[in-house]
Motif scaffolding. Structure first.
Motif, PDB file in Angstrom:
ATOM      1  N   THR A 177     -24.344 -19.172  -3.339  1.00  0.00           N
ATOM      2  CA  THR A 177     -25.509 -19.374  -4.210  1.00  0.00           C
ATOM      3  C   THR A 177     -25.270 -18.613  -5.498  1.00  0.00           C
ATOM      4  OG1 THR A 177     -26.997 -19.511  -2.296  1.00  0.00           O
ATOM      5  CG2 THR A 177     -28.008 -19.117  -4.446  1.00  0.00           C
ATOM      6  N   TRP A 178     -25.414 -19.285  -6.635  1.00  0.00           N
ATOM      7  CA  TRP A 178     -25.321 -18.568  -7.900  1.00  0.00           C
ATOM      8  C   TRP A 178     -26.163 -19.268  -8.950  1.00  0.00           C
ATOM      9  CZ3 TRP A 178     -21.231 -21.644  -6.292  1.00  0.00           C
ATOM     10  CH2 TRP A 178     -20.713 -22.583  -7.207  1.00  0.00           C
ATOM     11  N   LEU A 179     -26.350 -18.596 -10.066  1.00  0.00           N
ATOM     12  CA  LEU A 179     -27.215 -19.069 -11.130  1.00  0.00           C
ATOM     13  C   LEU A 179     -26.390 -19.780 -12.191  1.00  0.00           C
ATOM     14  CD1 LEU A 179     -30.244 -18.950 -11.838  1.00  0.00           C
ATOM     15  CD2 LEU A 179     -29.777 -16.868 -13.137  1.00  0.00           C
ATOM     16  N   LEU A 180     -26.721 -21.038 -12.430  1.00  0.00           N
ATOM     17  CA  LEU A 180     -26.058 -21.799 -13.483  1.00  0.00           C
ATOM     18  C   LEU A 180     -26.742 -21.499 -14.810  1.00  0.00           C
ATOM     19  CD1 LEU A 180     -25.771 -25.304 -11.743  1.00  0.00           C
ATOM     20  CD2 LEU A 180     -24.094 -23.442 -11.742  1.00  0.00           C
ATOM     21  N   GLN A 181     -25.978 -20.985 -15.764  1.00  0.00           N
ATOM     22  CA  GLN A 181     -26.528 -20.776 -17.094  1.00  0.00           C
ATOM     23  C   GLN A 181     -26.575 -22.113 -17.836  1.00  0.00           C
ATOM     24  OE1 GLN A 181     -27.873 -17.844 -17.869  1.00  0.00           O
ATOM     25  NE2 GLN A 181     -27.265 -17.345 -15.767  1.00  0.00           N
ATOM     26  N   PRO A 182     -27.387 -22.229 -18.889  1.00  0.00           N
ATOM     27  CA  PRO A 182     -27.439 -23.493 -19.638  1.00  0.00           C
ATOM     28  C   PRO A 182     -26.048 -23.917 -20.094  1.00  0.00           C
ATOM     29  CG  PRO A 182     -29.220 -22.041 -20.325  1.00  0.00           C
ATOM     30  CD  PRO A 182     -28.346 -21.231 -19.411  1.00  0.00           C
ATOM     31  N   GLY A 183     -25.736 -25.187 -19.870  1.00  0.00           N
ATOM     32  CA  GLY A 183     -24.420 -25.693 -20.259  1.00  0.00           C
ATOM     33  C   GLY A 183     -23.935 -26.740 -19.289  1.00  0.00           C
ATOM     34  N   LYS A 184     -22.620 -26.922 -19.250  1.00  0.00           N
ATOM     35  CA  LYS A 184     -22.004 -27.895 -18.354  1.00  0.00           C
ATOM     36  C   LYS A 184     -21.170 -27.159 -17.319  1.00  0.00           C
ATOM     37  CE  LYS A 184     -19.244 -32.117 -18.098  1.00  0.00           C
ATOM     38  NZ  LYS A 184     -18.530 -33.198 -18.845  1.00  0.00           N
ATOM     39  N   HIS A 185     -21.269 -27.624 -16.077  1.00  0.00           N
ATOM     40  CA  HIS A 185     -20.600 -26.974 -14.960  1.00  0.00           C
ATOM     41  C   HIS A 185     -19.836 -28.013 -14.157  1.00  0.00           C
ATOM     42  CE1 HIS A 185     -23.210 -23.475 -15.734  1.00  0.00           C
ATOM     43  NE2 HIS A 185     -24.099 -24.411 -16.040  1.00  0.00           N
ATOM     44  N   VAL A 186     -18.668 -27.618 -13.688  1.00  0.00           N
ATOM     45  CA  VAL A 186     -17.821 -28.489 -12.864  1.00  0.00           C
ATOM     46  C   VAL A 186     -17.510 -27.738 -11.576  1.00  0.00           C
ATOM     47  CG1 VAL A 186     -15.671 -29.769 -12.692  1.00  0.00           C
ATOM     48  CG2 VAL A 186     -16.818 -29.580 -14.905  1.00  0.00           C
ATOM     49  N   ILE A 187     -17.866 -28.326 -10.443  1.00  0.00           N
ATOM     50  CA  ILE A 187     -17.677 -27.695  -9.143  1.00  0.00           C
ATOM     51  C   ILE A 187     -16.736 -28.559  -8.313  1.00  0.00           C
ATOM     52  CG2 ILE A 187     -18.810 -26.913  -7.021  1.00  0.00           C
ATOM     53  CD1 ILE A 187     -21.367 -26.578  -8.815  1.00  0.00           C
ATOM     54  N   ASN A 188     -15.611 -27.973  -7.927  1.00  0.00           N
ATOM     55  CA  ASN A 188     -14.660 -28.679  -7.079  1.00  0.00           C
ATOM     56  C   ASN A 188     -15.258 -28.917  -5.699  1.00  0.00           C
ATOM     57  OD1 ASN A 188     -12.454 -28.026  -4.774  1.00  0.00           O
ATOM     58  ND2 ASN A 188     -11.556 -29.316  -6.360  1.00  0.00           N
ATOM     59  N   VAL A 189     -15.092 -30.122  -5.161  1.00  0.00           N
ATOM     60  CA  VAL A 189     -15.595 -30.446  -3.828  1.00  0.00           C
ATOM     61  C   VAL A 189     -14.399 -30.633  -2.898  1.00  0.00           C
ATOM     62  CG1 VAL A 189     -17.039 -31.962  -2.450  1.00  0.00           C
ATOM     63  CG2 VAL A 189     -17.585 -31.608  -4.872  1.00  0.00           C
ATOM     64  N   PRO A 190     -14.111 -29.667  -2.036  1.00  0.00           N
ATOM     65  CA  PRO A 190     -12.981 -29.800  -1.111  1.00  0.00           C
ATOM     66  C   PRO A 190     -13.161 -30.997  -0.176  1.00  0.00           C
ATOM     67  CG  PRO A 190     -13.779 -27.540  -1.196  1.00  0.00           C
ATOM     68  CD  PRO A 190     -14.790 -28.370  -1.911  1.00  0.00           C
ATOM     69  N   ASP A 191     -12.046 -31.510   0.329  1.00  0.00           N
ATOM     70  CA  ASP A 191     -12.098 -32.658   1.231  1.00  0.00           C
ATOM     71  C   ASP A 191     -12.978 -32.388   2.439  1.00  0.00           C
ATOM     72  OD1 ASP A 191     -10.445 -34.130  -0.407  1.00  0.00           O
ATOM     73  OD2 ASP A 191      -8.605 -33.612   0.682  1.00  0.00           O
ATOM     74  N   ALA A 192     -12.938 -31.165   2.956  1.00  0.00           N
ATOM     75  CA  ALA A 192     -13.720 -30.834   4.147  1.00  0.00           C
ATOM     76  C   ALA A 192     -15.218 -31.004   3.905  1.00  0.00           C
ATOM     77  CB  ALA A 192     -13.422 -29.407   4.584  1.00  0.00           C
ATOM     78  N   LEU A 193     -15.655 -30.796   2.663  1.00  0.00           N
ATOM     79  CA  LEU A 193     -17.072 -30.985   2.344  1.00  0.00           C
ATOM     80  C   LEU A 193     -17.381 -32.437   2.019  1.00  0.00           C
ATOM     81  CD1 LEU A 193     -17.890 -27.818   0.184  1.00  0.00           C
ATOM     82  CD2 LEU A 193     -18.039 -28.125   2.663  1.00  0.00           C
ATOM     83  N   LYS A 194     -16.439 -33.111   1.376  1.00  0.00           N
ATOM     84  CA  LYS A 194     -16.660 -34.516   1.011  1.00  0.00           C
ATOM     85  C   LYS A 194     -16.827 -35.403   2.244  1.00  0.00           C
ATOM     86  CE  LYS A 194     -13.009 -34.916  -1.617  1.00  0.00           C
ATOM     87  NZ  LYS A 194     -11.984 -35.489  -2.520  1.00  0.00           N
ATOM     88  N   THR A 195     -16.150 -35.057   3.332  1.00  0.00           N
ATOM     89  CA  THR A 195     -16.115 -35.925   4.500  1.00  0.00           C
ATOM     90  C   THR A 195     -17.042 -35.469   5.626  1.00  0.00           C
ATOM     91  OG1 THR A 195     -14.233 -34.688   5.412  1.00  0.00           O
ATOM     92  CG2 THR A 195     -13.732 -36.599   4.022  1.00  0.00           C
ATOM     93  N   SER A 196     -17.642 -34.293   5.503  1.00  0.00           N
ATOM     94  CA  SER A 196     -18.460 -33.760   6.592  1.00  0.00           C
ATOM     95  C   SER A 196     -19.906 -34.249   6.522  1.00  0.00           C
ATOM     96  CB  SER A 196     -18.452 -32.231   6.555  1.00  0.00           C
ATOM     97  OG  SER A 196     -19.340 -31.704   7.520  1.00  0.00           O
TER      98      SER A 196
END
Length: 274
Positions: A177-196
């Protein structure tokens, strides 16, 4: 996590779990430690600076004592707090192994908030560079403590408790859990999360309405949409199979993501409930 030159914040959760991160701090709060030991001990050792907060010192020593390992465990660098929770035996033990003991008596702030300030000061004094502070805590249990931890994420920014380029991440045994500051954010999604089927994530507006919010990579995306308490909040969301989630927000926004499928994939932990 890192802030790139074009102000896009990028986060790769898989690199974190696979212990490929650099330039980070570990801080342990006074909450149960139930992370996999085969992950947490190397993760602790790999930090640029290691810190326990008051009763979190008891938790850390108990965690070490409860896990047999041949791996050398590096000592605590800093112990902070008003010391109403740490026992005297562990306080002396921390002193004996060379930890710097910093008393933070102010009762108007939580020990976590005060610890962030102390950590920042120590990094400056010791010329230690960090990009991320990983706070070992829990995301279940006492709701008041959970909300206090989230409030500290907001205080860090408002009170300028540390360099604005540093991200503070609450790291429980099952989520980030973290705080996104105003702007654009890119979060990598590992395969284990994409398929679960057990993967989850959320975007939670706290304190103010979040308008003009756009996302990609989620099962339920927003296109210049709005989130607000008393209206729509994006909880129990998940991923659409894309490699990345992108988020563009105009105000601060809390991001959380589940990690159990990733832990299970990397460490083959069959006894962790999902």
């Amino acid at each position: 996590m890192e802030q790139s030159k074009n102000s896009v914040q990028y986060f790769n959760s898989e690199e974190c779990i696979k212990l490929k991160l650099k330039n980070y701090a570990v801080m342990i709060l006074n909450q149960p430690i139930i992370h996999p030991s085969q992950f947490l001990i190397p993760f602790w050792n790999g930090a640029n600076i290691r810190m326990t907060v008051d009763g979190g010192t008891n938790r850390w020593f108990n965690f070490i004592d409860g896990h047999n390992t041949d791996e050398k465990i590096l000592p605590i660098d800093i112990v902070t707090g008003d010391f109403d929770s740490i026992n005297n035996v562990n306080l002396k033990k921390a002193q004996d192994i060379g930890a710097k003991i910093i008393s933070t008596e102010n009762q108007d702030e939580t020990d976590f908030t005060k610890a962030i300030r102390a950590l920042s000061e120590q990094c400056l004094q010791r010329n230690i560079e960090i990009d991320t502070i990983f706070v070992i805590c829990q995301s279940s249990g006492r709701i008041d403590q959970i909300m206090a931890n989230i409030n500290t994420l907001y205080e860090i920014v408002k009170l300028k408790l540390c360099n604005e380029s540093i991200t503070t991440c609450l790291f429980s045994n099952d989520s980030f859990t973290w705080l996104l500051q105003p702007g654009k954010h890119v979060i990598n999604v590992p395969d284990a999360l994409k398929t679960s089927k057990n993967a989850w994530c959320g975007l939670v507006p706290i304190g103010e309405k979040c308008d003009n919010l756009s996302t990609t990579g989620l099962k339920w995306n927003l296109d210049r949409g709005s989130l607000a308490f008393g209206s729509l909040v994006s909880t129990s969301n998940t991923y659409d199979g894309s490699n990345f989630v992108t988020i563009e927000n105009e105000v601060q926004l809390l991001w959380c993501m589940g990690l159990l499928p990733l832990f299970n994939d990397v460490f083959s932990i069959p006894d962790v409930e999902q």
